[in-house]
Motif scaffolding. Structure first.
Motif, PDB file in Angstrom:
ATOM      1  N   THR A 162     -29.590   5.598  -2.163  1.00  0.00           N
ATOM      2  CA  THR A 162     -30.823   5.342  -1.430  1.00  0.00           C
ATOM      3  C   THR A 162     -30.932   5.762  -0.046  1.00  0.00           C
ATOM      4  O   THR A 162     -31.688   6.143   0.533  1.00  0.00           O
ATOM      5  N   LEU A 163     -29.638   5.748   0.731  1.00  0.00           N
ATOM      6  CA  LEU A 163     -29.819   6.227   2.161  1.00  0.00           C
ATOM      7  C   LEU A 163     -29.992   7.667   2.244  1.00  0.00           C
ATOM      8  O   LEU A 163     -30.479   8.068   2.946  1.00  0.00           O
ATOM      9  N   ALA A 164     -29.322   8.353   1.259  1.00  0.00           N
ATOM     10  CA  ALA A 164     -29.428   9.536   1.308  1.00  0.00           C
ATOM     11  C   ALA A 164     -30.682  10.263   1.024  1.00  0.00           C
ATOM     12  O   ALA A 164     -31.271  11.249   1.704  1.00  0.00           O
ATOM     13  N   VAL A 165     -31.385   9.613  -0.005  1.00  0.00           N
ATOM     14  CA  VAL A 165     -32.757  10.084  -0.199  1.00  0.00           C
ATOM     15  C   VAL A 165     -33.726   9.624   0.834  1.00  0.00           C
ATOM     16  O   VAL A 165     -34.407  10.522   1.407  1.00  0.00           O
ATOM     17  N   TRP A 166     -33.532   8.472   1.208  1.00  0.00           N
ATOM     18  CA  TRP A 166     -34.423   8.117   2.609  1.00  0.00           C
ATOM     19  C   TRP A 166     -34.086   9.141   3.628  1.00  0.00           C
ATOM     20  O   TRP A 166     -35.182   9.583   4.199  1.00  0.00           O
ATOM     21  N   LYS A 167     -32.851   9.360   4.009  1.00  0.00           N
ATOM     22  CA  LYS A 167     -32.586  10.478   5.131  1.00  0.00           C
ATOM     23  C   LYS A 167     -33.077  11.886   5.030  1.00  0.00           C
ATOM     24  O   LYS A 167     -33.793  12.277   5.581  1.00  0.00           O
ATOM     25  N   LEU A 168     -33.118  12.124   3.678  1.00  0.00           N
ATOM     26  CA  LEU A 168     -33.830  13.497   3.203  1.00  0.00           C
ATOM     27  C   LEU A 168     -35.320  13.558   3.403  1.00  0.00           C
ATOM     28  O   LEU A 168     -35.983  14.264   3.995  1.00  0.00           O
ATOM     29  N   VAL A 169     -36.020  12.459   2.940  1.00  0.00           N
ATOM     30  CA  VAL A 169     -37.332  12.436   3.063  1.00  0.00           C
ATOM     31  C   VAL A 169     -37.834  12.359   4.571  1.00  0.00           C
ATOM     32  O   VAL A 169     -38.728  12.991   5.046  1.00  0.00           O
ATOM     33  N   GLN A 170     -36.858  11.317   5.488  1.00  0.00           N
ATOM     34  CA  GLN A 170     -37.227  11.185   6.764  1.00  0.00           C
ATOM     35  C   GLN A 170     -37.055  12.604   7.472  1.00  0.00           C
ATOM     36  O   GLN A 170     -37.984  13.055   8.403  1.00  0.00           O
ATOM     37  N   ARG A 171     -36.013  13.300   7.100  1.00  0.00           N
ATOM     38  CA  ARG A 171     -35.883  14.598   7.887  1.00  0.00           C
ATOM     39  C   ARG A 171     -36.878  15.807   7.453  1.00  0.00           C
ATOM     40  O   ARG A 171     -37.168  16.394   8.279  1.00  0.00           O
ATOM     41  N   ARG A 172     -37.368  15.688   6.186  1.00  0.00           N
ATOM     42  CA  ARG A 172     -38.392  16.747   5.744  1.00  0.00           C
ATOM     43  C   ARG A 172     -39.708  16.320   6.308  1.00  0.00           C
ATOM     44  O   ARG A 172     -40.587  17.187   6.948  1.00  0.00           O
ATOM     45  N   THR A 173     -40.225  15.090   6.390  1.00  0.00           N
ATOM     46  CA  THR A 173     -41.585  14.727   6.763  1.00  0.00           C
ATOM     47  C   THR A 173     -41.680  14.605   8.391  1.00  0.00           C
ATOM     48  O   THR A 173     -42.620  14.806   8.761  1.00  0.00           O
ATOM     49  N   SER A 174     -40.402  14.437   9.062  1.00  0.00           N
ATOM     50  CA  SER A 174     -40.709  14.282  10.399  1.00  0.00           C
ATOM     51  C   SER A 174     -40.701  15.431  11.218  1.00  0.00           C
ATOM     52  O   SER A 174     -40.475  15.403  12.506  1.00  0.00           O
TER      53      SER A 174
ATOM     54  N   LEU B  14     -24.602  25.893   1.285  1.00  0.00           N
ATOM     55  CA  LEU B  14     -23.267  26.123   1.781  1.00  0.00           C
ATOM     56  C   LEU B  14     -22.624  24.694   1.589  1.00  0.00           C
ATOM     57  O   LEU B  14     -21.589  24.871   1.200  1.00  0.00           O
ATOM     58  N   SER B  15     -23.167  23.659   1.635  1.00  0.00           N
ATOM     59  CA  SER B  15     -22.257  22.461   1.265  1.00  0.00           C
ATOM     60  C   SER B  15     -21.914  22.332   0.081  1.00  0.00           C
ATOM     61  O   SER B  15     -20.507  21.928  -0.344  1.00  0.00           O
ATOM     62  N   CYS B  16     -22.962  22.691  -0.839  1.00  0.00           N
ATOM     63  CA  CYS B  16     -22.665  22.597  -2.282  1.00  0.00           C
ATOM     64  C   CYS B  16     -21.482  23.621  -2.848  1.00  0.00           C
ATOM     65  O   CYS B  16     -20.708  23.345  -3.583  1.00  0.00           O
ATOM     66  N   ASN B  17     -21.855  24.926  -2.375  1.00  0.00           N
ATOM     67  CA  ASN B  17     -20.809  26.000  -2.546  1.00  0.00           C
ATOM     68  C   ASN B  17     -19.246  25.355  -2.105  1.00  0.00           C
ATOM     69  O   ASN B  17     -18.458  25.763  -2.640  1.00  0.00           O
ATOM     70  N   LYS B  18     -19.296  24.942  -1.143  1.00  0.00           N
ATOM     71  CA  LYS B  18     -17.958  24.591  -0.369  1.00  0.00           C
ATOM     72  C   LYS B  18     -17.274  23.509  -1.200  1.00  0.00           C
ATOM     73  O   LYS B  18     -16.125  23.516  -1.488  1.00  0.00           O
TER      74      LYS B  18
ATOM     75  N   PRO C 201     -25.600  17.886   1.928  1.00  0.00           N
ATOM     76  CA  PRO C 201     -25.206  18.060   3.334  1.00  0.00           C
ATOM     77  C   PRO C 201     -25.377  16.600   4.317  1.00  0.00           C
ATOM     78  O   PRO C 201     -24.745  16.434   5.323  1.00  0.00           O
ATOM     79  N   ILE C 202     -26.560  15.723   3.641  1.00  0.00           N
ATOM     80  CA  ILE C 202     -26.812  14.791   4.307  1.00  0.00           C
ATOM     81  C   ILE C 202     -25.554  13.708   4.367  1.00  0.00           C
ATOM     82  O   ILE C 202     -24.935  13.015   5.292  1.00  0.00           O
ATOM     83  N   VAL C 203     -25.082  13.569   3.125  1.00  0.00           N
ATOM     84  CA  VAL C 203     -23.744  12.866   2.866  1.00  0.00           C
ATOM     85  C   VAL C 203     -22.595  13.149   3.599  1.00  0.00           C
ATOM     86  O   VAL C 203     -21.871  12.548   4.268  1.00  0.00           O
ATOM     87  N   MET C 204     -22.574  14.682   3.826  1.00  0.00           N
ATOM     88  CA  MET C 204     -21.281  15.058   4.415  1.00  0.00           C
ATOM     89  C   MET C 204     -21.399  14.923   5.877  1.00  0.00           C
ATOM     90  O   MET C 204     -20.543  14.737   6.555  1.00  0.00           O
ATOM     91  N   ARG C 205     -22.550  14.851   6.533  1.00  0.00           N
ATOM     92  CA  ARG C 205     -22.812  14.577   8.013  1.00  0.00           C
ATOM     93  C   ARG C 205     -22.497  13.275   8.179  1.00  0.00           C
ATOM     94  O   ARG C 205     -21.972  12.747   9.324  1.00  0.00           O
ATOM     95  N   ILE C 206     -23.177  12.259   7.422  1.00  0.00           N
ATOM     96  CA  ILE C 206     -23.083  10.745   7.663  1.00  0.00           C
ATOM     97  C   ILE C 206     -21.752  10.240   7.797  1.00  0.00           C
ATOM     98  O   ILE C 206     -21.224   9.360   8.185  1.00  0.00           O
TER      99      ILE C 206
END
Length: 585
Positions: free
Chosen positions: A13-25, A105-109, A235-240
């Motif tokens: 839920t946190l990852a999805v929320w961060k993704l939506v927030q990042r895209r829309t803001s 990049l994150s998924c490939n790594k 990438p959101i999960v990897m940053r957090i």
């Protein structure tokens, strides 16, 4: 619900929320360029491009030009680029501004490790500097006998299948037998990659041989495509989260309390990656140990991995790659070479089946070359044809019609039709051919903001009529034979693309272009040169029990995949049924 359940769902839920927030803001400047209307309130036009979008990808460039504004998910607007000057600017001149997307990049790594498609900047330059000489023409000459042995094994299997089917169905000599060639092409490509790249005896063409590693390799691409939902979240999960908590999250997401099909696909991907990682580490250690043996240079060196390890061992400490980076290159070479080469060979055979006159001309060229230009095979470990000889590397790579057929197939049907980029700073993209702005004015420069997403359309570039002519979307190998008459292909009115392969964009341009081009081209040509003198290919012609003749459709979903259209097929299962018969003497 247990505490682990709550944590697992909470992370998602946190990852999805961060993704939506990042895209829309994101306050990116709107693209001032024309484009199609939004098709879906949430997904935009994503499905039209990504899901069987071959014709859509060509049409929007034809309708709007080489720079198009395309609505994508979460209300974003992406720049869809196929203009030659724009692609030179993005991929060559200012490539440091246009990087791979962070999710890519994150998924490939996570999947492949620190290979070429997972790194940026100085690390990527160092890896490229090490690997470029490894894929030299001289090394390809050394590897050709390895590929030839596998191509001849493939031919023997197909001929045996034809004979067996003919006897079983009481088919007279010279009549056609329908056979699905796709599984055999995939197995052949896997053997070429494992033997040629890693020096690993996969024996994929032997269906009775079971190998956990090669089975995992074959499952990797389907597993990745089924878990594409997770890409933007990675990438959101990897940053957090720290490494410890990232591993914990993966553990929670891959246990049986999440029984949905998506989670089962995620668990399967993890299983495949773990098998590949374990096997790759074992192969690396084996190859490093082999380098210490007195005979390693002659008996164990005919593969790219051994060549790479020798080059790495002789490099300075600053230039040498770590074991982690070497493992990354191994995994990338396997993945990048399997599906792409299989699709290319399959498409070439399909096009030759569709154009029997060209197939016959190519067969004549190949048989003539084999009769005149044979080179004795002194290495008895490699396969030989009926006359105990094989074509040399230089003859194989320079047969005019074979070269034209391969180039035209790769131009029209690039294995990777589209790629993505993002900007690291605000910049502008110059255009060779002007387009319309959102208000209808003619412009030759597109202003883009920082973090602007772009789609690099290799497909639209290779079908651009302004560069390739009015017949750009027609399969015409003859266009590549006209260079001897002073006509330059892909170079109309001094305008051409920056691609490293015949001015087309199939293998990209710049320092992120395909490093395995020479190996892929050699493998494709050798398979065709081995099969066509012995076997004639045609499109399916015999109706099934319901009176339906199989019609092949190529689905574009990441890679190009052949399927059989309804009602004769389900339109989903990958297969390439072709009518085949032995060539008459």
């Amino acid at each position: 619900m247990t505490f682990a359940h709550l944590i697992g769902y909470g992370v998602l839920t946190l990852a999805v929320w961060k993704l939506v927030q990042r895209r829309t803001s994101r306050k990116a400047k709107l693209l001032d360029v024309a484009g199609p209307e939004k098709e879906h309130w949430l997904k935009g036009n994503l499905e039209s491009i990504m899901e069987d979008g071959f014709q859509y990808c060509i049409d929007i460039a034809a309708d709007y030009g080489g720079a198009v504004k395309v609505p994508m998910f979460f209300g974003q607007e992406w720049l869809y680029v196929s203009d030659p000057r724009a692609l030179h600017h993005i991929l060559v001149k200012e490539q440091h501004i246009f990087e791979e997307n962070d999710s890519f990049l994150s998924c490939n790594k996570l999947i492949f490790g620190e290979g070429l498609i997972s790194t940026l900047g100085e690390q990527h330059r160092k890896q490229r500097k090490m690997l470029n000489p490894v894929f030299s023409t001289s090394n390809m000459r050394e590897l050709l006998p390895v590929v030839q042995a596998i191509s001849h094994q493939l031919k023997s299997i197909l001929v045996s299948n034809l004979s067996a089917r003919s006897e079983h169905d009481h088919i007279r000599y010279g009549e056609s037998v329908e056979l699905d060639v796709l599984p055999w092409l995939s197995r052949s490509s896997l053997d070429c990659i494992c033997e040629g790249m890693l020096g690993y005896h996969s024996a994929a063409l032997n269906t009775e041989h079971e190998d956990e590693y090669t089975d995992a390799i074959r499952m990797l691409s389907p597993s990745i495509s089924k878990t594409v939902f997770f890409r933007p979240l990675v990438p959101i999960v990897m940053r957090i989260f720290s490494l410890y908590w990232r591993k914990k999250i993966v553990d929670w997401l891959t246990i049986s309390w999440l029984p949905t099909q998506t989670m089962r696909n995620f668990r399967e991907l993890r299983r495949v990656v773990e098998i590949m990682d374990s096997a790759s580490r074992a192969i690396l250690q084996e190859k490093k140990a082999a380098l210490q043996l007195p005979t390693s240079g002659r008996t164990r060196g005919k593969n790219m991995m051994s060549i790479m390890l020798r080059a790495n061992a002789s490099s300075s400490e600053a230039d040498a790659l770590s074991d982690t980076e070497l493992l990354g290159q191994m995994n990338v070479m396997i993945f990048a070479g399997l599906e792409t080469t299989t699709a290319a060979v399959a498409r070439a055979l399909y096009m030759l089946a569709k154009h029997p006159h060209t197939q016959e001309q190519l067969r004549t060229e190949l048989c003539g070359a084999m009769a005149v230009c044979q080179v004795p095979d002194i290495d008895h470990s490699h396969a030989k044809d009926e006359h105990g000889a094989r074509l040399s590397y230089d003859i194989l790579m320079n047969l005019p019609l074979l070269d034209a057929v391969v180039r035209e197939t790769l131009r029209l049907y690039p294995s990777l039709p589209i790629l993505t980029r993002r900007t690291t700073e605000a910049t502008s993209v110059p255009l060779q051919f002007p387009v319309r702005s959102a208000s209808g004015e003619e412009i030759d420069v597109v202003q883009v903001a920082k973090n602007q997403r772009l789609v690099i359309s290799i497909l639209a570039a290779n079908h651009n009529q302004a560069v390739w002519g009015k017949d750009a979307s027609e399969w015409k190998p003859d266009r590549w034979l006209k260079s001897s008459q002073g006509v330059t292909h892909g170079d109309k009115d001094t305008v051409k693309y920056p691609g490293i392969y015949s001015s087309m964009m199939t293998f990209l341009a710049g320092n992120r272009s395909c490093i395995g081009l020479k190996f892929a081209e050699m493998e494709i040509k050798d398979v065709l040169a081995t099969l066509l003198p012995a076997i004639h290919f045609a499109l399916p012609s015999k109706p099934d029990d319901n009176g339906n003749v199989k019609e092949i459709h190529w689905r574009m979903s990441g890679f190009h995949t052949p399927v059989v259209k309804a009602p004769a097929g389900d339109g989903e299962a990958p297969q390439l049924p072709l009518d085949m018969r032995l060539v008459r003497e």
